[in-house]
Design an enzyme around this catalytic site. Sequence first.
Site: not given
Length: 181
Positions: A11-13
């Site tokens: 997902g979003c880093f």
Amino acid sequence: MNIQKATFGNGCFWCTEAIFQILKGVIKVRSGYTGGHTINPTYMEICNGDTGHAEVIDIEFDADAISYDELLLAFFKSHNPTTLNRQGNDVGTQYRSAIFYHSEEQKQQAEQMIKKLTDEKVFDRPIVTEVTPASEFYKAEDYHQNYYNDNTLKPYCMVVIQPKLNKFIKEFVEKIKPEVL
């Protein structure tokens, strides 16, 4: 020290970087892109979904202090590995669940962990995490690095990242760096 690498797409880093930074034995976490075909992609290109890359974190860790299996468990517990190309409101192949292995041993460990979690029915749906050889890692733009720690008062950090981090800390308290607690 026994320095090794791990690369995960979950997902979003911004979220995952914050989680892995607090684990004992993790030396360095960089946000970036891998798994695609575009050379030196930018964040805007990644967001368009045309590069084939995933948002990832590239981890340097001391294998004498934290095992790859422990990192895999943190990986699986820090996102939903049963949603294809999606984590929460983030949708697209750049948010896919992926393990980019750096050795045959890492590949085997990842596949064994998926089998174990599946056999134990840890998730209510099948795990869709891809297990792929590591390819060229492209470091994300500087403003993406250490994002949560540099922006804790931004709404996204307060509403999305902080609750995930709090939940993770409770579950992995014995593996959290003492200065975080």
